[in-house]
Design an enzyme around this catalytic site. Structure first.
Site, PDB file in Angstrom:
ATOM      1  N   ASP A  45       0.842  -1.198   0.000  1.00 54.56           N
ATOM      2  CA  ASP A  45       0.000   0.000   0.000  1.00 54.56           C
ATOM      3  C   ASP A  45       0.878   1.248   0.000  1.00 54.56           C
ATOM      4  O   ASP A  45       0.542   2.262  -0.624  1.00 54.56           O
ATOM      5  CB  ASP A  45      -0.916   0.011   1.220  1.00 54.56           C
ATOM      6  CG  ASP A  45      -2.132  -0.895   1.028  1.00 54.56           C
ATOM      7  OD1 ASP A  45      -2.598  -1.027  -0.118  1.00 54.56           O
ATOM      8  OD2 ASP A  45      -2.603  -1.465   2.027  1.00 54.56           O
ATOM      9  N   ASN A 121      -4.309   8.944   2.221  1.00 51.16           N
ATOM     10  CA  ASN A 121      -4.674   8.314   3.500  1.00 51.16           C
ATOM     11  C   ASN A 121      -5.128   9.356   4.525  1.00 51.16           C
ATOM     12  O   ASN A 121      -6.248   9.343   4.978  1.00 51.16           O
ATOM     13  CB  ASN A 121      -3.479   7.583   4.114  1.00 51.16           C
ATOM     14  CG  ASN A 121      -3.416   6.115   3.716  1.00 51.16           C
ATOM     15  OD1 ASN A 121      -4.358   5.591   3.124  1.00 51.16           O
ATOM     16  ND2 ASN A 121      -2.312   5.466   4.032  1.00 51.16           N
ATOM     17  N   THR A 160      -8.530   2.799   7.376  1.00 49.67           N
ATOM     18  CA  THR A 160      -7.974   1.528   7.864  1.00 49.67           C
ATOM     19  C   THR A 160      -6.494   1.671   8.230  1.00 49.67           C
ATOM     20  O   THR A 160      -5.857   0.697   8.606  1.00 49.67           O
ATOM     21  CB  THR A 160      -8.148   0.430   6.791  1.00 49.67           C
ATOM     22  OG1 THR A 160      -7.764   0.968   5.516  1.00 49.67           O
ATOM     23  CG2 THR A 160      -9.581  -0.056   6.723  1.00 49.67           C
ATOM     24  N   ALA A 161      -5.944   2.878   8.070  1.00 50.78           N
ATOM     25  CA  ALA A 161      -4.520   3.098   8.345  1.00 50.78           C
ATOM     26  C   ALA A 161      -4.353   3.805   9.713  1.00 50.78           C
ATOM     27  O   ALA A 161      -4.880   3.346  10.716  1.00 50.78           O
ATOM     28  CB  ALA A 161      -3.891   3.888   7.192  1.00 50.78           C
ATOM     29  N   ALA A 184      -4.041  10.878  21.503  1.00 49.52           N
ATOM     30  CA  ALA A 184      -3.780  11.080  22.932  1.00 49.52           C
ATOM     31  C   ALA A 184      -4.193  12.464  23.434  1.00 49.52           C
ATOM     32  O   ALA A 184      -3.351  13.272  23.840  1.00 49.52           O
ATOM     33  CB  ALA A 184      -2.299  10.810  23.248  1.00 49.52           C
TER      34      ALA A 184
HETATM   35  P1  NAP Z   1       4.436   1.850   6.744  1.00 46.03           P
HETATM   36  O1  NAP Z   1       5.116   2.120   8.023  1.00 46.03           O
HETATM   37  O2  NAP Z   1       4.861   0.692   5.912  1.00 46.03           O
HETATM   38  O3  NAP Z   1       2.847   1.783   6.967  1.00 46.03           O
HETATM   39  C1  NAP Z   1       2.318   1.197   8.074  1.00 46.03           C
HETATM   40  C2  NAP Z   1       1.309   0.136   7.635  1.00 46.03           C
HETATM   41  O4  NAP Z   1       0.135   0.776   7.138  1.00 46.03           O
HETATM   42  C3  NAP Z   1       1.801  -0.805   6.548  1.00 46.03           C
HETATM   43  O5  NAP Z   1       1.448  -2.105   6.918  1.00 46.03           O
HETATM   44  C4  NAP Z   1       1.029  -0.337   5.327  1.00 46.03           C
HETATM   45  O6  NAP Z   1       0.802  -1.365   4.389  1.00 46.03           O
HETATM   46  C5  NAP Z   1      -0.268   0.059   5.979  1.00 46.03           C
HETATM   47  N1  NAP Z   1      -1.158   0.930   5.205  1.00 46.03           N
HETATM   48  C6  NAP Z   1      -0.876   1.985   4.413  1.00 46.03           C
HETATM   49  N2  NAP Z   1      -2.007   2.524   3.929  1.00 46.03           N
HETATM   50  C7  NAP Z   1      -3.031   1.777   4.430  1.00 46.03           C
HETATM   51  C8  NAP Z   1      -4.448   1.843   4.284  1.00 46.03           C
HETATM   52  N3  NAP Z   1      -5.028   2.792   3.555  1.00 46.03           N
HETATM   53  N4  NAP Z   1      -5.190   0.929   4.957  1.00 46.03           N
HETATM   54  C9  NAP Z   1      -4.619  -0.027   5.723  1.00 46.03           C
HETATM   55  N5  NAP Z   1      -3.294  -0.135   5.883  1.00 46.03           N
HETATM   56  C10 NAP Z   1      -2.511   0.761   5.243  1.00 46.03           C
HETATM   57  O7  NAP Z   1       4.508   3.201   5.883  1.00 46.03           O
HETATM   58  P2  NAP Z   1       3.869   3.398   4.446  1.00 46.03           P
HETATM   59  O8  NAP Z   1       3.659   2.087   3.786  1.00 46.03           O
HETATM   60  O9  NAP Z   1       4.653   4.443   3.768  1.00 46.03           O
HETATM   61  O10 NAP Z   1       2.421   3.986   4.777  1.00 46.03           O
HETATM   62  C11 NAP Z   1       2.233   5.282   5.280  1.00 46.03           C
HETATM   63  C12 NAP Z   1       1.041   5.202   6.170  1.00 46.03           C
HETATM   64  O11 NAP Z   1       1.401   4.584   7.396  1.00 46.03           O
HETATM   65  C13 NAP Z   1       0.497   6.533   6.589  1.00 46.03           C
HETATM   66  O12 NAP Z   1      -0.315   7.113   5.592  1.00 46.03           O
HETATM   67  C14 NAP Z   1      -0.270   6.166   7.841  1.00 46.03           C
HETATM   68  O13 NAP Z   1      -1.610   5.827   7.533  1.00 46.03           O
HETATM   69  C15 NAP Z   1       0.407   4.893   8.326  1.00 46.03           C
HETATM   70  N6  NAP Z   1       0.938   5.162   9.666  1.00 46.03           N
HETATM   71  C16 NAP Z   1       0.323   4.583  10.704  1.00 46.03           C
HETATM   72  C17 NAP Z   1       0.709   4.845  11.994  1.00 46.03           C
HETATM   73  C18 NAP Z   1      -0.026   4.184  13.105  1.00 46.03           C
HETATM   74  O14 NAP Z   1      -0.923   3.386  12.820  1.00 46.03           O
HETATM   75  N7  NAP Z   1       0.286   4.498  14.346  1.00 46.03           N
HETATM   76  C19 NAP Z   1       1.755   5.729  12.251  1.00 46.03           C
HETATM   77  C20 NAP Z   1       2.381   6.322  11.169  1.00 46.03           C
HETATM   78  C21 NAP Z   1       1.950   6.039   9.863  1.00 46.03           C
HETATM   79  P3  NAP Z   1       1.975  -1.899   3.387  1.00 46.03           P
HETATM   80  O15 NAP Z   1       2.850  -2.756   4.235  1.00 46.03           O
HETATM   81  O16 NAP Z   1       1.208  -2.681   2.373  1.00 46.03           O
HETATM   82  O17 NAP Z   1       2.695  -0.717   2.829  1.00 46.03           O
END
Ligand code: NAP
Ligand code: MN
Length: 265
Positions: A45, A121, A160-161, A184
């Site tokens: 993703d 996202n 979902t992210a 938080a």
């Molecule tokens: P990453 O660290 O690999 O992303 C974290 C996870 O989010 C990965 O497993 C990624 O899937 C998944 N993901 C991305 N978009 C998604 C969606 N729309 N629905 C469900 N899962 C999703 O970094 P990245 O791949 O560059 O992705 C950036 C995204 O990470 C940001 O947009 C943010 O949403 C997310 N993120 C989450 C947190 C948290 O949950 N605390 C913190 C920072 C960022 P893949 O392994 O397939 O890439």
């Protein structure tokens, strides 16, 4: 049809990209990374997020297709062992597509300049040291004074992210909605926020007016920006949408179940 292939750096993605390049050229497709009709990403993703930002100026002309080299993702409909099926689907292409909402972000700075971003996202505003304090307005009406780590505003496909990690609801991407989640928040007898996710209607917008600290961190999908002194950030659903070439349908809730719940007994 002109096709761009965007891959991440893992070995499996490189292998799949090589195979896809070979099969596309053999079947008469043109490879063109500058003006593609279709952008195929190979990775996860995150790879699709990267390609979205690369082609953000061409969203009205480009359709995306995601190939995942691991498990199925939210923006990826194909697995790397299905390259043959994907090429067959491209040969039969009749322009079918689905589109999803994007987030429009406008940040105003104290020096009178501003910057504009699109997110697939989400966007977040956080403070690096200490508590973030910001007034929150909905449709220009004061709503609350937020104190805590930060705020996240997400699209339906982004629900979902990061948003989900903040306790946000999973939103079906057919809805034109925008969701605000707290990171938080501080809630006690002095400070009070809604302390629940907020889902806004298509014609509504949210404005943050943070206190003038120098150490904010703004994230737009996978990018981090340390902005200059911010006076206001406005979030709304963008006029632009992202289009996917959708050759086969997978129900959104099946995807959610597959990603988060797994095989049933
Ligand atoms: P990453 O660290 O690999 O992303 C974290 C996870 O989010 C990965 O497993 C990624 O899937 C998944 N993901 C991305 N978009 C998604 C969606 N729309 N629905 C469900 N899962 C999703 O970094 P990245 O791949 O560059 O992705 C950036 C995204 O990470 C940001 O947009 C943010 O949403 C997310 N993120 C989450 C947190 C948290 O949950 N605390 C913190 C920072 C960022 P893949 O392994 O397939 O890439
Ligand atoms: Mn990733």
């Amino acid at each position: 049809m002109r096709i761009a292939i965007i891959k991440n750096s893992n070995a499996q993605s490189k292998l799949a990209a090589g195979l896809l390049t070979q099969k596309l050229t053999k079947n008469g497709f043109t490879l063109d990374t500058h003006n593609p009709d279709v952008v195929i990403t190979i990775g996860g993703d995150g790879t699709l997020l990267g390609a979205f930002h690369r082609y953000a100026q061409q969203l009205d002309r480009v359709r995306f297709i995601g190939v995942h080299t691991g498990h199925l993702g939210f923006y990826t409909d194909w697995r790397d062992y299905e390259i043959d099926d994907l090429v067959q689907a491209l040969l039969k292409d009749s322009g079918q597509s689905v589109s999803y909402p994007l987030l429009d972000i406008l940040a105003d700075y104290e020096d009178g300049t501003s910057s504009h971003y699109l997110a697939l996202n989400e966007a977040t505003l956080k403070r690096l040291s200490g508590t973030m304090r910001t007034d929150v307005y909905i449709r220009d009406n004061f709503f609350e004074s937020f104190r805590g780590d930060g705020l996240c505003v997400s699209t339906p496909t982004g629900s979902t992210a990061y948003s989900k990690s903040n306790g946000g609801a999973v939103i079906h991407p057919r809805l034109d909605a925008m969701q605000v989640t707290e990171i938080a928040s501080i809630n006690n007898r002095v400070f009070r926020t809604l302390a629940a996710p907020l889902i806004l209607a298509p014609d509504e917008w949210v404005v943050l007016r943070p206190e003038p600290f120098q150490d904010y961190l703004m994230s737009i999908d996978q990018f981090s920006i340390t902005p200059q002194l911010v006076t206001a950030i406005r979030f709304r659903i963008a006029d632009e949408r992202i289009h996917f070439a959708r050759y086969r349908h997978m129900h959104f809730w099946d995807r959610v179940e597959d990603a988060f719940i797994g095989a049933k007994q």
